[in-house]
Write an enzyme that holds these catalytic residues in place. Structure first.
Site, PDB file in Angstrom:
ATOM      1  N   SER A 102      -1.941   5.610   1.340  1.00  0.00           N
ATOM      2  CA  SER A 102      -3.068   4.686   1.440  1.00  0.00           C
ATOM      3  C   SER A 102      -3.116   4.021   2.810  1.00  0.00           C
ATOM      4  O   SER A 102      -2.118   3.946   3.526  1.00  0.00           O
ATOM      5  CB  SER A 102      -2.975   3.621   0.342  1.00  0.00           C
ATOM      6  OG  SER A 102      -3.061   4.228  -0.936  1.00  0.00           O
TER       7      SER A 102
ATOM      8  N   LEU B 209       0.874  -1.155   0.000  1.00  0.00           N
ATOM      9  CA  LEU B 209       0.000   0.000   0.000  1.00  0.00           C
ATOM     10  C   LEU B 209       0.921   1.217   0.000  1.00  0.00           C
ATOM     11  O   LEU B 209       1.890   1.253   0.760  1.00  0.00           O
ATOM     12  CB  LEU B 209      -0.900   0.029   1.236  1.00  0.00           C
ATOM     13  CG  LEU B 209      -2.084  -0.947   1.269  1.00  0.00           C
ATOM     14  CD1 LEU B 209      -2.769  -0.889   2.629  1.00  0.00           C
ATOM     15  CD2 LEU B 209      -3.084  -0.650   0.159  1.00  0.00           C
ATOM     16  N   ASP B 210       0.655   2.187  -0.864  1.00  0.00           N
ATOM     17  CA  ASP B 210       1.553   3.340  -0.916  1.00  0.00           C
ATOM     18  C   ASP B 210       1.423   4.183   0.351  1.00  0.00           C
ATOM     19  O   ASP B 210       0.533   3.966   1.188  1.00  0.00           O
ATOM     20  CB  ASP B 210       1.330   4.165  -2.182  1.00  0.00           C
ATOM     21  CG  ASP B 210      -0.047   4.802  -2.260  1.00  0.00           C
ATOM     22  OD1 ASP B 210      -0.531   5.300  -1.230  1.00  0.00           O
ATOM     23  OD2 ASP B 210      -0.640   4.810  -3.358  1.00  0.00           O
ATOM     24  N   LYS B 211       2.304   5.139   0.495  1.00  0.00           N
ATOM     25  CA  LYS B 211       2.400   5.924   1.725  1.00  0.00           C
ATOM     26  C   LYS B 211       1.085   6.575   2.100  1.00  0.00           C
ATOM     27  O   LYS B 211       0.695   6.622   3.271  1.00  0.00           O
ATOM     28  CB  LYS B 211       3.495   6.985   1.570  1.00  0.00           C
ATOM     29  CG  LYS B 211       3.670   7.873   2.797  1.00  0.00           C
ATOM     30  CD  LYS B 211       4.709   8.951   2.548  1.00  0.00           C
ATOM     31  CE  LYS B 211       4.812   9.891   3.750  1.00  0.00           C
ATOM     32  NZ  LYS B 211       5.767  10.999   3.507  1.00  0.00           N
TER      33      LYS B 211
END
Length: 250
Positions: free
Chosen positions: A118, A114-116
């Protein structure tokens, strides 16, 4: 016996991959151990990165102690916004692994990312085969997200996300998109993906001129985030593991 030749069964892997598959450490950490001369196979020190071993029959030791397969562990984290999904961050940002410290779960790797910006459901395990099956697009295990966007998303735009959006010359699709609720200034969507492209939802929304304000993963297959507090981790239940195994055909 360790060999430098490739081939053989799925039990034969490089020495660094072996330590990762056995749940001892990451491949990067194994490379450091190898460079420091701390690994031996069948009683003989090894320093060659191309050394291949059979994880079922070869005796692998680190600092003179045998490395055995760890108990398989499966956990979920309710990832807070702002954490990066990496073990070590060169920029010094807080990582998701800070939430595993002191849990006693041992060496685990995230299943996907999960990106930063999210939030939500992120799985961890030391079962590399299971993780690969879960991430394989061919298994079609859906990932479900609640997404807050700026303004009102009309039916035409929602259908466009399902029929296909052009992103960097490729057509990307969501398996399904539906409106959960709308306010005066924003809309919440339920978006289901069966692909695993980098920042897929954000980039698809950007392609149709819609701003993504918040993105929360709430389910992977039939496994739901539920009421797990933000930042907390817990083991998956036996039933949850069985459900995911069945979904992946593993």
């Amino acid at each position: 016996m360790a060999r430098s030749a490739k081939g053989g069964t799925g039990n034969r892997v490089t020495i660094t991959r072996a330590l990762s598959k056995l749940g001892y450490c990451s491949r990067t950490q194994a490379e450091r151990l190898l460079a420091e001369g701390r690994i031996s196979v069948a009683g003989k020190p090894v320093t060659d990165f191309d050394t291949w071993v059979d994880i079922r029959s070869d005796r692998i030791e680190v600092d003179g102690r045998a490395v055995a397969a760890e108990e398989k562990v499966y956990v979920m984290l309710n990832k807070p916004r702002g954490l990066v999904t990496t073990r070590d961050d060169p920029e010094g940002r807080e990582t998701v692994f800070s939430r595993l410290e002191g849990t006693g779960f041992g060496f685990l790797s995230p299943v996907g990312r999960l990106d930063k910006a999210s939030e939500g459901l992120l799985l961890f395990t030391n079962d590399t085969v299971f993780a690969q099956r879960l991430l394989d697009p061919a298994t079609h295990v859906p990932k479900v997200y609640h997404v807050q966007v700026g303004g009102h998303l009309d039916d035409r735009q929602a259908r466009q996300l399902e029929t296909g959006v052009l992103v960097e010359g490729e057509t990307w699709r969501a398996a399904s998109v539906r409106v959960i609720r709308q306010g005066e200034k924003n809309t919440w969507l339920k978006v289901t993906l069966e692909e695993g492209r980098n920042r897929q939802i954000r980039r698809m929304l950007e392609a149709i001129g819609v701003e993504c304000l918040r993105l929360v993963r709430v389910a992977i297959g039939e496994i739901e985030l539920g009421d797990l507090p933000k930042g907390d981790v817990r083991r998956l239940t036996t039933d949850e593991i069985a459900i995911l195994r069945k979904a992946t055909g593993f």
